[in-house]
Write a protein that holds these residues in place. Structure first.
Motif, short mmCIF file in Angstrom:
data_model
loop_
_atom_site.label_atom_id
_atom_site.label_comp_id
_atom_site.label_asym_id
_atom_site.label_seq_id
_atom_site.Cartn_x
_atom_site.Cartn_y
_atom_site.Cartn_z
N GLY A 1 -36.88 79.71 18.53
CA GLY A 1 -35.59 79.65 17.83
C GLY A 1 -35.67 78.98 16.47
N LYS A 2 -36.60 78.03 16.34
CA LYS A 2 -36.74 77.33 15.06
C LYS A 2 -37.70 78.04 14.10
CE LYS A 2 -35.88 72.60 16.69
NZ LYS A 2 -36.23 71.20 16.42
N ARG A 3 -38.28 79.11 14.53
CA ARG A 3 -39.24 79.87 13.70
C ARG A 3 -40.30 78.93 13.15
NH1 ARG A 3 -33.49 80.71 13.71
NH2 ARG A 3 -33.00 82.68 12.66
N LEU A 4 -40.92 78.16 14.02
CA LEU A 4 -41.96 77.23 13.57
C LEU A 4 -43.29 77.97 13.39
CD1 LEU A 4 -41.34 74.13 15.87
CD2 LEU A 4 -40.26 74.75 13.69
N THR A 5 -44.07 77.48 12.47
CA THR A 5 -45.45 77.95 12.30
C THR A 5 -46.36 76.76 12.54
OG1 THR A 5 -44.82 79.62 10.69
CG2 THR A 5 -47.14 78.99 10.74
N MET A 6 -47.33 76.93 13.44
CA MET A 6 -48.29 75.89 13.78
C MET A 6 -49.67 76.44 13.49
SD MET A 6 -46.55 75.11 17.51
CE MET A 6 -47.54 73.65 17.82
N MET B 1 -49.88 79.85 15.35
CA MET B 1 -48.81 80.16 16.29
C MET B 1 -47.51 80.23 15.50
SD MET B 1 -50.01 77.23 19.03
CE MET B 1 -48.89 77.82 20.30
N ARG B 2 -46.80 81.34 15.64
CA ARG B 2 -45.56 81.47 14.89
C ARG B 2 -44.43 81.93 15.78
NH1 ARG B 2 -45.78 85.11 9.70
NH2 ARG B 2 -43.63 84.34 9.58
N GLY C 1 -57.56 83.13 16.10
CA GLY C 1 -56.57 83.87 16.88
C GLY C 1 -55.14 83.56 16.47
N ARG C 2 -54.25 84.48 16.80
CA ARG C 2 -52.85 84.34 16.41
C ARG C 2 -51.92 84.55 17.59
NH1 ARG C 2 -54.65 89.00 13.92
NH2 ARG C 2 -56.64 88.14 14.57
N ILE C 3 -50.87 83.77 17.65
CA ILE C 3 -49.88 83.90 18.71
C ILE C 3 -48.53 84.19 18.09
CG2 ILE C 3 -48.72 82.75 20.64
CD1 ILE C 3 -51.15 80.95 20.97
N ALA C 4 -47.91 85.29 18.50
CA ALA C 4 -46.51 85.55 18.15
C ALA C 4 -45.67 84.97 19.28
CB ALA C 4 -46.26 87.05 18.01
N MET C 5 -44.88 83.95 18.97
CA MET C 5 -44.06 83.30 19.98
C MET C 5 -42.67 83.95 19.96
SD MET C 5 -45.36 79.41 19.30
CE MET C 5 -44.69 78.78 20.84
N CYS C 6 -42.46 84.83 20.92
CA CYS C 6 -41.26 85.66 20.94
C CYS C 6 -40.24 85.13 21.92
CB CYS C 6 -41.69 87.08 21.33
SG CYS C 6 -40.33 88.22 21.49
N GLY C 7 -40.70 84.64 23.05
CA GLY C 7 -39.78 84.15 24.08
C GLY C 7 -40.53 83.32 25.08
#
Lengths: 331, 331
Positions: free
Chosen positions: B265-270, A270-271, A237-243
């Motif tokens: 904000g840091k555009r991290l990829t996990m 997770m990105r 699975g993938r997570i777009a971390m937008c806010g």
């Protein structure tokens, strides 16, 4: 003469009306290469809350005693620049004020679209539209057949994420929102399931709404939403971390997600992303989403508040979730 | 006759010696296509703790009353299979027992390496080596000039992550470990900075050890280590989520990381990963890491415990961090 909203003080926790100052200012005389723009619509967006803190982030903080900034659409009143003339519709970053004199290079002429309010350039055809498009397709690598969950689904970005996912062949689209009225609206927009996160826990509601799990989570909220999504995500699975709107006004950091260790066994990706890094995709987004909009296959709700003096209340209302779709201030 | 360790009960929280049973068993007669192997070394690894719970994960749980499983290197005593003969060294998954009769297809012949213990196939040239290699290079997309932080850095995987990063041109390699002796060892292994996470908070120690931030975090621990790393990660930073040893024996989920919203904000990829998905990279790893090992440019520490009867204590000691480098049981 113009009116503008200055940042009077930096909020600690939730912003209050006292953090904003409505002031009258003299406009400078317009110089060669400049335009005078009268704003017709301005945007209030969740990310602005972060800029009210005195913290360097991906955008510099707002300055005390100076006008806030943000997206706005206005009409050129007077131009001393080639290529722009009175009556032109322009998009720019000088929101929170009624009029502005600025270099022509700092505004972008946009075409009026038959049957669509120019405010669309602050929403579905602007930054929120690009956020939804890039976050779902590029950051979360959405592919046909994926089951998608989006939080803040009745907001400007969330509602587009769900609709784009549906148009691109999602197997299931699930959204969460903060009221029963919003949940009903999500069903009208074509979401397969939607729930009010204030009814019970997010984890319980998501289990019911996505009994077979999810492949993509588009996160606008963070905290318990993120924890519930991690629990439901399928392998790969993938997570777009937008806010993380749940955190913006929190004075204590949330104790969630507590199950991040599941990301190992589930091979989750997770990105985090910032839409400003992805402006090269604006053309694609406008072509594809603009097409759906003209064909009536996508709906971009707006909640419109009138008058610059009501912009602080509109912003605070946005943070409280009082909007359905894009929150717009009409000037 | 052989001896083996069965799972007597499923631990709740920390495993205890009572969760293990040392039993004598009769070996079946060897059939056509089978081999009899006498194990010389067996592996204890943190992931085994997860298999003791009755939870379906990426590997099925161990069964009560049956022998535990895990990597082992042994010597063929008798063979009724073509291509294998008495005296051959083989790698297989039937650890936690002294001898095993199995199909030849379930063992892999390995070459003895001059000056290197065969136990290396359970460590630097085996699963832990591949975990370090794939996690750093493929999952965290390490590139020359990156500053790297690895937790559990004195463990089998962590010590290799740091050394591979150094050999591949990291600008800085930082490790955390649970004792001053381990920290001293990390400095000998070429880490630029190392700290004992039991001295003060991880966040404080990491700020001192990586004053200019980090680009890659290789996570073996989770919780407060992960939170501290998120704080220190530069824009575009990457996290390889390999394990969460802090959570394996926890009966309550940890209230950390609480700053995951910074990933936006840091555009991290996990990215979480399981080494079993990446066996196609074993050949590359053995070529590159094996080369460094022969040239003496990489050091693979081992903590060796003697006797099958001491395997449960070795495993519990591993979870408590009593090992430096790979924890091996010599039979």
């Amino acid at each position: 003469m113009s009116r503008q909203i200055n940042l009077a003080s930096r909020p600690s926790g939730w912003p209050t009306p006292d953090d904003f100052d409505l002031v009258e200012v003299d406009l400078p005389a317009i110089q060669e290469g400049q335009v005078l723009v009268r704003n017709r619509f301005m945007s209030v967006d969740p990310y602005m809350r972060g800029r009210m803190n005195d913290v360097e982030s991906y955008v510099p903080p707002f300055r005390l005693g100076e006008p806030l900034e943000g997206g706005a659409v206005g009409e050129v009143v007077e131009s001393r620049a080639p290529g722009l003339e009175a009556g032109d519709l322009v998009l720019h970053g000088f929101g929170w004020r009624e009029q502005v004199v600025t270099e022509a290079a700092r505004v972008r002429r946009v075409d009026p679209i038959e049957g669509v309010s120019p405010s669309a350039y602050l929403g579905v055809l602007g930054m929120p539209g690009l956020t939804a498009y890039v976050g779902l397709l590029d950051i979360a690598s959405f592919k046909e057949g994926d089951a998608v969950f989006v939080s803040g689904a009745a907001g400007a970005v969330g509602a587009l994420v769900g609709q784009i996912a549906r148009l691109k062949g999602a197997s299931r689209v699930v959204g969460s929102a903060g009221s029963d009225a919003k949940v009903a609206r999500l069903r009208e927009l074509g979401f397969d399931a939607a729930f009010n996160y204030r009814n019970g826990t997010v984890a319980e509601r998501l289990r019911e709404a996505a009994p077979d799990g999810i492949d993509v989570y588009f996160d606008n909220v963070g905290a318990d939403h993120l924890e519930a999504a991690i629990e439901r995500l399928n392998n790969g699975g993938r997570i777009a971390m937008c806010g993380s709107i749940s955190a913006y006004n929190a004075t204590e950091p949330p104790c969630a997600p507590r199950n991040l260790f599941l990301a190992v066994g589930k091979r989750l990706t997770m990105r985090g992303f910032i839409v400003g890094d992805h402006s090269s995709r604006m053309r694609d987004m406008i072509a594809e989403v603009g097409g759906w909009l003209r064909e009536g296959r996508i709906t971009a709700d707006e909640t419109v508040v009138d008058g610059l003096e009501n912009a602080p209340a509109a912003f605070i209302g946005l943070l409280r979730g009082e909007n359905t779709g894009k929150m717009i201030v009409r000037l």
